[in-house]
Design an enzyme around this catalytic site. Structure first.
Site, PDB file in Angstrom:
ATOM      1  N   ASN A 388       0.841  -1.213   0.000  1.00  0.00           N
ATOM      2  CA  ASN A 388       0.000   0.000   0.000  1.00  0.00           C
ATOM      3  C   ASN A 388       0.864   1.246   0.000  1.00  0.00           C
ATOM      4  O   ASN A 388       0.626   2.180  -0.778  1.00  0.00           O
ATOM      5  CB  ASN A 388      -0.874   0.022   1.260  1.00  0.00           C
ATOM      6  CG  ASN A 388      -2.243  -0.607   1.022  1.00  0.00           C
ATOM      7  OD1 ASN A 388      -2.658  -0.720  -0.122  1.00  0.00           O
ATOM      8  ND2 ASN A 388      -2.921  -0.996   2.086  1.00  0.00           N
ATOM      9  N   ASP A 397      -5.606  -2.800  -3.459  1.00  0.00           N
ATOM     10  CA  ASP A 397      -6.917  -3.442  -3.737  1.00  0.00           C
ATOM     11  C   ASP A 397      -6.788  -4.475  -4.864  1.00  0.00           C
ATOM     12  O   ASP A 397      -7.335  -5.574  -4.792  1.00  0.00           O
ATOM     13  CB  ASP A 397      -7.956  -2.399  -4.158  1.00  0.00           C
ATOM     14  CG  ASP A 397      -8.483  -1.611  -2.966  1.00  0.00           C
ATOM     15  OD1 ASP A 397      -8.103  -1.947  -1.828  1.00  0.00           O
ATOM     16  OD2 ASP A 397      -9.290  -0.669  -3.181  1.00  0.00           O
ATOM     17  N   GLU A 423      -6.722  -7.918   4.332  1.00  0.00           N
ATOM     18  CA  GLU A 423      -5.984  -8.813   3.437  1.00  0.00           C
ATOM     19  C   GLU A 423      -5.910 -10.202   4.074  1.00  0.00           C
ATOM     20  O   GLU A 423      -4.965 -10.937   3.899  1.00  0.00           O
ATOM     21  CB  GLU A 423      -4.572  -8.284   3.110  1.00  0.00           C
ATOM     22  CG  GLU A 423      -3.961  -7.268   4.088  1.00  0.00           C
ATOM     23  CD  GLU A 423      -3.698  -7.800   5.487  1.00  0.00           C
ATOM     24  OE1 GLU A 423      -4.659  -7.728   6.294  1.00  0.00           O
ATOM     25  OE2 GLU A 423      -2.613  -8.310   5.788  1.00  0.00           O
TER      26      GLU A 423
HETATM   27  N1  LIG Z   1      -5.416  -1.528  -0.265  1.00  0.00           N
HETATM   28  C1  LIG Z   1      -6.023  -2.038   0.803  1.00  0.00           C
HETATM   29  N2  LIG Z   1      -5.396  -2.107   1.972  1.00  0.00           N
HETATM   30  C2  LIG Z   1      -5.965  -2.649   3.013  1.00  0.00           C
HETATM   31  C3  LIG Z   1      -7.258  -3.127   2.943  1.00  0.00           C
HETATM   32  N3  LIG Z   1      -7.633  -3.621   4.167  1.00  0.00           N
HETATM   33  C4  LIG Z   1      -6.544  -3.453   4.979  1.00  0.00           C
HETATM   34  N4  LIG Z   1      -5.509  -2.882   4.276  1.00  0.00           N
HETATM   35  C5  LIG Z   1      -4.224  -2.531   4.753  1.00  0.00           C
HETATM   36  O1  LIG Z   1      -3.499  -3.717   5.013  1.00  0.00           O
HETATM   37  C6  LIG Z   1      -2.500  -3.461   5.955  1.00  0.00           C
HETATM   38  C7  LIG Z   1      -2.328  -4.533   6.934  1.00  0.00           C
HETATM   39  O2  LIG Z   1      -1.176  -4.270   7.667  1.00  0.00           O
HETATM   40  P1  LIG Z   1      -0.763  -5.054   8.906  1.00  0.00           P
HETATM   41  O3  LIG Z   1      -1.922  -5.615   9.571  1.00  0.00           O
HETATM   42  O4  LIG Z   1       0.151  -4.153   9.721  1.00  0.00           O
HETATM   43  O5  LIG Z   1       0.134  -6.197   8.392  1.00  0.00           O
HETATM   44  P2  LIG Z   1       1.092  -6.388   7.214  1.00  0.00           P
HETATM   45  O6  LIG Z   1       1.616  -5.082   6.760  1.00  0.00           O
HETATM   46  O7  LIG Z   1       0.417  -7.204   6.151  1.00  0.00           O
HETATM   47  O8  LIG Z   1       2.193  -7.209   7.891  1.00  0.00           O
HETATM   48  P3  LIG Z   1       2.077  -8.699   8.331  1.00  0.00           P
HETATM   49  O9  LIG Z   1       0.660  -9.119   8.243  1.00  0.00           O
HETATM   50  O10 LIG Z   1       2.558  -8.661   9.720  1.00  0.00           O
HETATM   51  O11 LIG Z   1       2.936  -9.417   7.406  1.00  0.00           O
HETATM   52  C8  LIG Z   1      -2.874  -2.102   6.590  1.00  0.00           C
HETATM   53  O12 LIG Z   1      -1.956  -1.099   6.120  1.00  0.00           O
HETATM   54  C9  LIG Z   1      -4.234  -1.814   6.053  1.00  0.00           C
HETATM   55  O13 LIG Z   1      -4.422  -0.429   5.804  1.00  0.00           O
HETATM   56  C10 LIG Z   1      -7.945  -3.012   1.721  1.00  0.00           C
HETATM   57  O14 LIG Z   1      -9.083  -3.416   1.562  1.00  0.00           O
HETATM   58  N5  LIG Z   1      -7.269  -2.484   0.659  1.00  0.00           N
END
Ligand SMILES: Nc1nc2c(ncn2[C@@H]2O[C@H](COP(=O)(O)OP(=O)(O)OP(=O)(O)O)[C@@H](O)[C@H]2O)c(=O)[nH]1
Length: 502
Positions: A388, A397, A423
């Site tokens: 992101n 997305d 995610e």
């Molecule tokens: N583009 C997008 N981003 C999302 C969505 N839902 C959640 N996110 C983002 O996904 C990210 C999840 O980050 P974290 O939970 O910190 O985990 P990570 O960065 O995947 O790290 P790890 O899971 O620990 O490997 C966050 O920055 C959310 O803003 C979505 O529907 N679309």
């Protein structure tokens, strides 16, 4: 109910019509009867006056001959049998001859109201009732005796007893009914001349609707209440020469008595037919109402899954109910489609088309209900935040959608695919062992690892795998364990599968 009311109503209406008809007929019969009696009485009085007139001529010619006068009074008394007694007087009221002569009144001066009136008026008269010398209540019919030159000699009169047997009560009494009907005769002053109750003869009655009606027209009819409080149907007519009023009356109850029997007969004949009609109406209305009732009941159960086939089976045998059935089926179809769409929308993640958490809960419930064992894989994109941050939210997305596509690609028809967080995904694998699930998870991990995403760096995923069957308590616990395994995979360095042992 309405059929019964209609029948009862028509029965009552026919009763009322018959009743009125009987009353009207009786009133008219009594009027005609009173008119006939008045005509007979008139004829009788006229004939009596003629007889008296004839005798007066003979008496005038032989006024000096007591034997002729006596024989003439006797002839009048016995030949006609119309009078109770006959009397002949001179111009001073002295009795010259009388018949019957048992009272031996010859030589006496008569001072009765009848005598005085006759002497004074000197014309044919019908007197008012009064009490005679012999203490009889009488009316007197008299005619003056004049010589050929017009000299007044006296009068000849016949008396009619009102309380005893007389030509009058013979004339009227023979028509006496046994059902409470009776005839009464009143003079102009409402004095009773004839009545079946002899004690009332001579009584003057007070003005009543009936006596007043007689005063207004020569004949007619009226419903009245008599002195005894009885409802009567009366007819009346006036005797022209004397002004006597003849009243014939019949109790309303006696008139209506045959009606009761008639109505009972009608009821007896009508009842079987009425019952049959009611039965037919009831059966027919039931036949009409039944499809409507079944359709209405179905309309209350629209949420039942098999409602459409239930409605299709309802026998709607007539056009209107068939149309209603069709409309109901169309409505239910539309409603179910709408509900299905809404259900789908509330259970689906719009971005990926996979189930959301609500969809997962429903799917899990049905798997458990069907007593199926399952394995669960939870997975999460590693370091998704950096994607992101590096490529923008829209690209993030797109990555999520691509991963969803990849999961779908790797799944079987029966697998339940869910996006449970940003995610984070969960795959429910019914009838799948832990070993099979581990294999599937590993394959998915590898496929994602080698996935080429245009313009961005490759991604990896971490996965947790767990198993559940009926012996293992709540299924949610198993999902929680898969989550914990995923967390462990992240802890252990990501891009790996961690399995929760059975
Ligand atoms: N583009 C997008 N981003 C999302 C969505 N839902 C959640 N996110 C983002 O996904 C990210 C999840 O980050 P974290 O939970 O910190 O985990 P990570 O960065 O995947 O790290 P790890 O899971 O620990 O490997 C966050 O920055 C959310 O803003 C979505 O529907 N679309």
């Amino acid at each position: 109910m309405s059929a019964f009311v209609t029948l009862a109503n028509s029965f009552y209406a026919s009763y009322r019509v018959q009743r009125q008809l009987l009353i009207d007929n009786t009133l008219e019969e009594n009027r005609v009867y009173a008119t006939k009696l008045a005509a007979s009485t008139e004829q009788f009085l006229k004939s009596m006056q003629k007889q008296l007139a004839y005798s007066s001529v003979i008496a005038a010619r032989n006024f000096d001959d007591p034997a002729v006068l006596q024989s003439e009074t006797a002839r009048l008394k016995y030949q006609t049998d119309s009078f109770n007694s006959v009397v002949l007087t001179n111009a001073q009221g002295k009795i010259l001859a009388t018949s019957p002569d048992s009272l031996q009144l010859v030589g006496h001066i008569l001072k009765t109201p009848g005598a005085l009136e006759a002497l004074e008026e000197r014309r044919p008269l019908i007197s008012k009732p009064y009490t005679s010398v012999a203490q009889n209540l009488v009316v007197v019919i008299s005619t003056p005796i004049f010589t050929a030159e017009g000299k007044y000699l006296g009068y000849i009169a016949g008396t009619i007893y009102l309380r005893q047997k007389s030509i009058l009560n013979e004339l009227l009494g023979e028509h006496y009914y046994r059902d409470g009907s009776y005839i009464a005769v009143l003079d102009k002053e409402r004095r009773i001349l004839y009545h079946p109750d002899a004690y009332r003869i001579g009584e003057v009655v007070k003005p009543r609707p009936l006596t007043e009606a007689v005063r207004k027209e020569s004949n007619g009819s009226l419903m009245v209440t008599n002195l005894a409080g009885q409802n009567m149907l009366a007819g009346y007519a006036v005797v022209p020469s004397s002004g006597w009023e003849i009243i014939t009356q019949r109790p309303t109850n006696s008139t209506l008595k045959p009606l009761e029997g008639l109505m009972v007969k009608v009821l007896k004949h009508l009842t079987p037919l009425a019952l049959l009609t009611l039965l037919c109406v009831w059966l027919f209305s039931r036949m009409i109402a039944r499809p409507l009732w079944l359709l209405a009941r179905s309309a209350n159960e629209m949420d039942k899954p098999d409602i459409s086939s239930n409605i299709r089976e309802i026998p709607s045998w007539y056009f209107e109910s068939n149309q209603l059935k069709r409309a109901l089926l169309i409505g239910i179809n539309l409603l179910q489609k709408k509900i299905g769409k809404l259900k789908f929308e509330t259970q689906t993640d719009p971005m990926t088309g996979l189930f959301n958490r609500r969809g997962l809960a429903m799917a899990l419930e049905s798997v458990v209900q069907m007593r199926q064992q399952f394995s669960a894989i939870t997975l999460d994109i590693d370091h998704f935040k950096t994607i992101n941050d590096s490529y923008g939210h829209d690209t993030g997305d797109e990555v999520i959608r691509t991963l969803a596509e990849q999961i779908r690609h790797n799944a079987r028809e029966s697998d339940i695919l869910c996006r449970v967080g940003g995610e984070e995904f969960l795959v429910l694998l019914p009838d799948t062992t832990l070993a099979e699930a581990e294999m599937i998870a590993e394959r998915l991990r590898q496929n994602v690892e080698i996935l080429v995403l245009p313009g961005i760096r490759p991604i990896t995923i971490s996965l947790g795998v767990s198993y559940w069957n009926q012996q293992m308590g709540e299924p949610e616990t198993s999902l929680k364990r898969a989550d914990e395994a995923l967390y462990k995979a992240k802890q252990e360095g990501r891009n790996r599968v961690v399995v929760v042992p059975e």
